[in-house]
Design an enzyme around this catalytic site. Structure first.
Site, short mmCIF file in Angstrom:
data_model
loop_
_atom_site.label_atom_id
_atom_site.label_comp_id
_atom_site.label_asym_id
_atom_site.label_seq_id
_atom_site.Cartn_x
_atom_site.Cartn_y
_atom_site.Cartn_z
N GLY A 1 -5.24 -4.04 7.34
CA GLY A 1 -6.35 -3.00 7.21
C GLY A 1 -7.45 -3.32 8.03
O GLY A 1 -8.00 -2.39 8.64
N ARG B 1 -13.54 -7.82 -0.95
CA ARG B 1 -12.93 -7.38 0.21
C ARG B 1 -12.55 -6.01 0.29
O ARG B 1 -11.78 -5.63 -0.65
CB ARG B 1 -11.85 -8.25 0.82
CG ARG B 1 -11.20 -7.96 2.25
CD ARG B 1 -9.81 -7.03 1.74
NE ARG B 1 -9.21 -6.86 3.02
CZ ARG B 1 -8.20 -5.93 3.12
NH1 ARG B 1 -7.59 -5.45 2.10
NH2 ARG B 1 -7.48 -5.94 4.49
N VAL B 2 -13.01 -4.94 1.12
CA VAL B 2 -12.31 -3.62 1.22
C VAL B 2 -11.55 -3.30 2.39
O VAL B 2 -12.01 -3.76 3.65
CB VAL B 2 -13.59 -2.48 1.03
CG1 VAL B 2 -13.10 -1.24 1.32
CG2 VAL B 2 -14.41 -2.70 -0.11
N THR C 1 0.83 -1.32 0.00
CA THR C 1 0.02 0.02 -0.09
C THR C 1 0.98 1.26 -0.27
O THR C 1 2.11 1.12 0.39
CB THR C 1 -0.88 -0.01 1.24
OG1 THR C 1 -1.55 -1.13 1.21
CG2 THR C 1 -1.72 1.26 1.28
N THR D 1 -0.81 1.78 6.71
CA THR D 1 -0.50 0.76 5.70
C THR D 1 -0.55 -0.64 6.59
O THR D 1 -0.13 -0.59 7.91
CB THR D 1 0.63 0.70 4.87
OG1 THR D 1 1.92 0.59 5.68
CG2 THR D 1 0.70 2.09 4.13
N1 GLY Z 1 -3.79 -1.72 4.22
C1 GLY Z 1 -4.28 -2.09 2.97
C2 GLY Z 1 -5.30 -3.15 3.17
O1 GLY Z 1 -5.42 -3.79 4.16
O2 GLY Z 1 -5.91 -3.32 1.83
#
Ligand code: GLY
Length: 374
Positions: A278, A252-253, A224, A275
């Protein structure tokens, strides 16, 4: 706990100044000046007030250099961060962002991005967008041209096309091969052959060493790019963009497009991003929490460490996420820049770096950390 920098006395006065400035409705560079006079020449805030600063994840050395170059040229900070992270989005060798980002479990690259503009307190984001190399630019269009904050999935892709973005396959040959390898090793009870089950290996396929396996697991959730900036006038902006967790469940977000989780900017205080894992940045409102810690008087590094500490304390309730000593078994990295130009970053587990350009050239520095490496 390591690398804990105690500048609380100085910072409390800056925080109080921030609150006073906000209450008084002051804007732009006002806080920088207040912070400077309160600090009386001692400490990070005083030293850096009135100077440009860009902070990014370790993959953002070119990003911070570009962002600073654009800010110095008079470009708006939101445009500068989007342009800066665009370098990583277009880099096929950065497997965590944009072109060449690792795909979902079906082999499709799905991207998340957000951008936030301090002076207007407006945000834009896109999630699970496919086939568009520069999701941060699409997020910027959401910010600029709509009354919304977030557009997802096919809606985001169509929104991008309507704005003239070109569709393209973002899977590279290298990430396709890695994905197929992951697919073959995913389960022992399907019909795909793992490396050790294959009788004929014309392409020289060999099982991964244990070190390579550990690196693969670590890399899956790493990556990221986040970038936060402050201009000499004290205006802030931030941007986070990612291909997300490698081989994720489609749809998935992560935290990157969620305002308050992977990114938060408050023009009176500072800007922060995340980062790494998440899910934890979402469940701790990570970036927002960092900015609130700065508003309460902590310096950027202290603010990041305080939020990581809360994450580590809460996550013990989920046993799969901690080691035998109760320490998180994942990394999470937080980045912050304050309105006066002070910056800092911290990671959960020792060993990460961040990129920064505070007017003295783009470079990497070591993150503070909560836990020593195992
Ligand atoms: N930090 C990036 C994610 O988990 O998608």
């Amino acid at each position: 706990m390591s690398n804990h920098i105690d500048r609380r006395g100085f910072l409390v006065s800056v925080g109080a100044a921030a609150g006073a400035a906000a209450t008084a409705g002051l804007t732009g560079g006002a806080l920088g000046a207040v912070g400077q006079s309160q600090a009386g020449g001692a400490g990070v805030g005083a030293r850096r007030a009135g100077r440009v600063c860009a902070i990014s994840s370790a993959n953002g050395v070119q990003t911070v250099a570009k962002a600073v170059e654009r800010i110095r040229a008079g470009v708006d900070p939101a445009l500068a961060v989007v342009e800066g992270v665009g370098i990583a989005e277009a880099d096929p060798n950065d497997k965590t962002v944009g072109l060449g980002g690792r795909p979902n479990e079906l082999g499709i690259v799905e991207l998340d991005a957000s951008v936030m503009h301090g002076p207007t307190h407006k945000a834009g984001s896109v999630a699970s967008i496919q086939n568009i190399m520069h999701p941060a630019q699409v997020a910027l269009k959401v910010l600029q041209y709509t009354d919304h904050v977030m557009i997802v999935g096919d809606g985001a892709r169509k929104f991008a096309i309507a704005h003239g973005f070109k569709e393209e396959d973002l899977l590279t040959e290298e990430t396709r091969q890695e994905w197929m390898r992951w697919r073959r090793h995913r389960s022992d009870i399907d019909d795909w052959l793992t490396d050790s089950q294959m009788d004929w290996k014309p392409d020289g396929t060999r099982p991964l060493t244990n070190a390579e396996k550990r690196a693969e697991i670590e890399e899956r959730s790493a990556g990221t790019i986040h970038c936060s900036v402050v201009t000499p006038a004290g205006d802030l902006a931030g941007c986070t963009t990612t291909s997300g967790l490698a081989y994720k469940i489609p749809g998935r977000v992560g935290d990157s497009p969620i305002i308050g989780a992977g990114l938060f900017t408050d023009n009176e205080v500072g800007s922060a991003g995340a980062t790494g894992r998440g899910e934890e940045a979402i469940q701790s409102c990570g970036a927002h929490s960092v900015v609130m810690e700065m508003a309460g008087g902590k310096d950027p590094t202290e603010a990041c460490l305080a939020v990581l500490k809360k994450v580590a304390d809460r996550v013990r309730r989920q046993r799969r996420l901690v080691d035998e000593r109760g320490r998180p078994n994942f990394n999470l990295v937080l980045y912050a820049v304050r309105k006066d130009g002070a910056y800092g970053s911290a990671c959960m587990i020792e060993g990460r770096e961040f990129a920064v350009d505070d007017g003295n050239g783009a470079r990497r520095e070591k993150c503070a950390f909560l836990f020593e490496a195992r």
